[in-house]
Structure formats: structure tokens, C-alpha cells
Design an enzyme around this catalytic site. Structure first.
Site, PDB file in Angstrom:
ATOM      1  N   HIS A  11       0.826  -1.207   0.000  1.00 55.38           N
ATOM      2  CA  HIS A  11       0.000   0.000   0.000  1.00 55.38           C
ATOM      3  C   HIS A  11       0.863   1.261   0.000  1.00 55.38           C
ATOM      4  O   HIS A  11       0.676   2.157  -0.842  1.00 55.38           O
ATOM      5  CB  HIS A  11      -0.909  -0.008   1.231  1.00 55.38           C
ATOM      6  CG  HIS A  11      -1.810   1.185   1.328  1.00 55.38           C
ATOM      7  ND1 HIS A  11      -3.107   1.166   0.863  1.00 55.38           N
ATOM      8  CD2 HIS A  11      -1.606   2.438   1.820  1.00 55.38           C
ATOM      9  CE1 HIS A  11      -3.655   2.351   1.055  1.00 55.38           C
ATOM     10  NE2 HIS A  11      -2.765   3.145   1.649  1.00 55.38           N
ATOM     11  N   GLU A  12       1.799   1.325   0.933  1.00 56.62           N
ATOM     12  CA  GLU A  12       2.634   2.528   1.029  1.00 56.62           C
ATOM     13  C   GLU A  12       3.568   2.655  -0.170  1.00 56.62           C
ATOM     14  O   GLU A  12       3.901   3.772  -0.581  1.00 56.62           O
ATOM     15  CB  GLU A  12       3.437   2.497   2.335  1.00 56.62           C
ATOM     16  CG  GLU A  12       2.589   2.501   3.592  1.00 56.62           C
ATOM     17  CD  GLU A  12       1.598   3.652   3.640  1.00 56.62           C
ATOM     18  OE1 GLU A  12       1.898   4.738   3.090  1.00 56.62           O
ATOM     19  OE2 GLU A  12       0.500   3.457   4.192  1.00 56.62           O
ATOM     20  N   HIS A  66       1.820   4.692  -2.811  1.00 58.78           N
ATOM     21  CA  HIS A  66       1.946   6.139  -2.589  1.00 58.78           C
ATOM     22  C   HIS A  66       3.363   6.613  -2.920  1.00 58.78           C
ATOM     23  O   HIS A  66       3.555   7.647  -3.566  1.00 58.78           O
ATOM     24  CB  HIS A  66       1.657   6.474  -1.118  1.00 58.78           C
ATOM     25  CG  HIS A  66       0.234   6.244  -0.710  1.00 58.78           C
ATOM     26  ND1 HIS A  66      -0.837   6.702  -1.437  1.00 58.78           N
ATOM     27  CD2 HIS A  66      -0.293   5.602   0.370  1.00 58.78           C
ATOM     28  CE1 HIS A  66      -1.965   6.366  -0.822  1.00 58.78           C
ATOM     29  NE2 HIS A  66      -1.658   5.696   0.270  1.00 58.78           N
TER      30      HIS A  66
END
Length: 342
Positions: free
Chosen positions: A17-18, A21
Site C-alpha cells: 500500500h505505502e 503512494h
């Protein structure tokens, strides 16, 4: 061992997920200050001499973050997030959930690919005293829709029966080349406390495992899993499910342990991991403060107004939202522990 497996799964999904980003921020040349896995006190960390980005592993495996220049405060630097176009910030915010959804879909493809058998929706045999026989369902019928919802595989058909067939429903079938609608078909209903679940009382045909069949099953299973998450949220809001039905890290760790010890070659664990990945992707897109969806909501408002809200105001809203989410997490964890203790 269950805790270790759970930490590995959570850690991997948070990392993915990170990374979404992070990689999108780097693509648009946004200054990244820190890439963190986990929350709370820092366990280990290292700062890149080349980029100045701090990488850290933190104590609590309940999230993570990518800290960017100009994310929660105004900055005059050219590489600040607040100085980038709205569409770039939108893609940066949505990238984390997109990576979780993509991971869930890929895990589902793997799960379907290694599953020993795949089944369609053609009825081959009924259990003894089947309810649906009495209401007109016959062997050889291919079920096309239940309660108006199209079904394609055993997975999505079983979920639709489970969720929607607690009362008589219309069932659309293909019979002898014709489409027939059976009205008010009653399925068996099982009850667990105040909850009711429809049950299938027939068997269906096995499909030959070709590349096309695997792709079809993987696609529909992913769509159905996402639908399951959305409908569960709706049922929670409308009161069908109570807050006691939610599970936090402790409850999920218990389920991961059950899946790991299922003795099915890891299929249950893989299925649960795919569902968790899809769940993270969907939940983070909810328009709630402190979540990616909350930031997307403010970006949409900015695009409509053609000017952003005050950074301080948005920061306060996200801070309050984060505090409430952490409070909810503590409550759910307390309930999970209470269930374990009986």
C-alpha cells in the site's frame, strides 16, 4: 506462529500500500520525508544519503505512512505536494488502495489457478428433502440470476444465496435452451444468533480447467469479494450487523491461524490473504478523515472550488479522524480479546 504469519501478511500488504503512494510521489517528483511501515515508536530506521528519505519500521503493525513535503502543511518548495496539480495529488492518494486491490486480484488469480476443482452454476443433484425442488428447480438447470443478481460461478452464486436468500427469492435459470423465471424459491436458512444465512441445497457441475475458465472464475471471484465488502459495510450501517461482528488485528490473527491450520495446502490462507488485501483497498477509499478516501474527498472539493481548504483546517479534521479510528481499533481489539476469553 499464528502471530508471525499475521505480521508477515499485514506487513506485506502495508508495504504494498505505502509503496503505491511512494512510487507515485517519486514519479511526480514530490519530496518524500519518510517511508514508514507500522505506527507508533520506531524500532529500526535508516536515512538514504542519496535522497534524504528516512525508512523506518515501527512498533504497531496497524498501518504505515509516506510522509511528503507539503502534505499537511503549506510549503513553498517546488517539490511540495501542495504545489502539485490536483490530478497528480489524486493519483498519489489513490495509488495505495489501487496496489492493495491489484494484490488481492493477483492472489485470487493464484488461488483459482491452484484450486483442484472449479464449478459452474448448473444443478447436477439435490440433497435429500431439498427445499428448492419443491419450488420448481430441476437437475440440469443452469442458474443465471438470484434475486435479480447475475451469477456466473459457484463462488458468486453461493455468496448471493448466503446473503440474499434468507427469504423467498426469484431464480432465473436456463432450461432446455430457454430462460425461465422461478418465483418465490425458498432456500434453507441457517441462523447464528440474530443473523440468518441462506444455504444451497444442491450440487453443481465441475468445469474443465482451461485458461479461459480460470480467468473467468478469478474475475468473478474478485468482483464478488469486493461486493461482499461493500454489502457488509452497508449492513453494518443499516444495523443488520452489530459492531460486535467486526474484527480487528486480534480477531483477524485468530482467523489467519485457523486458515493456516486448515490442512488444505494453504488454499484457505491464500483466500483469506486475498480478501484482506481487497478489504484494505476498499476501506482506504472510504471518504473518512485520515484515510486516503478522506484526502480524495478534499481533493474533489478543491477541484470543484478551484482552491484548497485551509491546510490547518484539513489537518485538524484528519487528526480528529485518526484519533477516532484509533479509539475504534482499541474498542474492537478489546471485544476480540473478550471473545477469545469467552
Amino acid at each position: 506462529m499464528n502471530i508471525i504469519i499475521a505480521l508477515l501478511i499485514f506487513g506485506f500488504l502495508i508495504l504494498i500500500h505505502e509503496f503505491g503512494h511512494y512510487i507515485m510521489a517519486r514519479l511526480f517528483r514530490v519530496g518524500v520525508k519518510e517511508f514508514a511501515i507500522g505506527m507508533g515508536p520506531k524500532l529500526i530506521g535508516k536515512t538514504s544519503k542519496k535522497t534524504g528519505i528516512a525508512y523506518s519500521l515501527r512498533l504497531l503493525p496497524i498501518g504505515g505512512y509516506v510522509s511528503m513535503e507539503g502534505e499537511d502543511e503549506s510549503s513553498e518548495r517546488e517539490d511540495a505536494l501542495n504545489n502539485k496539480p490536483v490530478w497528480q495529488r489524486f493519483l498519489i492518494m489513490v495509488a495505495g488502495s489501487a496496489m492493495n486491490l491489484l494484490t488481492g486480484i493477483l492472489l485470487t488469480c493464484l488461488l483459482v489457478g491452484i484450486s483442484p476443482s472449479l464449478y459452474n452454476t448448473t444443478v447436477t443433484q439435490f440433497v435429500e428433502n431439498a427445499h428448492t425442488v419443491e419450488d420448481g428447480l430441476k437437475e440440469g438447470d443452469t442458474i443465471l440470476a438470484i434475486d435479480g443478481k447475475r451469477v456466473y460461478t459457484l463462488y458468486d452464486m453461493s455468496y448471493t444465496i448466503l446473503h440474499d436468500a434468507t427469504e423467498p427469492v426469484d431464480v432465473t435459470v436456463r432450461r432446455g435452451g430457454e430462460t425461465v423465471v422461478l418465483s418465490d424459491v425458498s432456500f434453507p436458512v441457517a441462523k447464528q444468533g440474530s443473523l440468518a444465512f441462506g444455504q444451497r441445497d444442491f450440487y453443481v457441475a465441475r468445469e474443465d480447467k482451461t485458461a479461459g475458465v480460470v480467468i473467468k472464475h478469478a474475475f468473478h471471484q474478485s468482483v464478488t469479494s469486493i461486493r461482499m465488502i461493500w454489502e457488509s459495510l452497508f449492513d453494518l450501517v443499516t444495523g443488520k450487523y452489530g459492531i460486535d461482528q467486526l474484527s480487528g488485528p486480534v480477531g483477524i490473527t485468530t482467523e489467519i491461524g485457523n486458515a493456516a491450520s486448515a490442512g488444505d495446502g494453504g488454499l484457505s490462507l491464500l483466500s483469506l490473504s486475498a480478501l484482506i488485501a481487497l478489504n484494505l483497498g476498499v476501506m482506504n477509499l472510504l471518504p473518512l478523515p485520515a484515510l486516503d478516501g478522506g484526502r480524495l474527498f478534499f481533493l474533489i472539493i478543491e477541484a470543484i472550488r478551484r482552491k484548497p481548504l485551509k491546510r490547518e483546517v484539513e489537518g485538524y479534521i484528519h487528526f480528529i479522524g485518526l484519533a477516532l479510528l484509533l479509539l475504534l481499533m482499541v474498542l474492537i481489539t478489546f471485544m476480540d480479546i473478550s471473545k477469545l476469553l469467552g
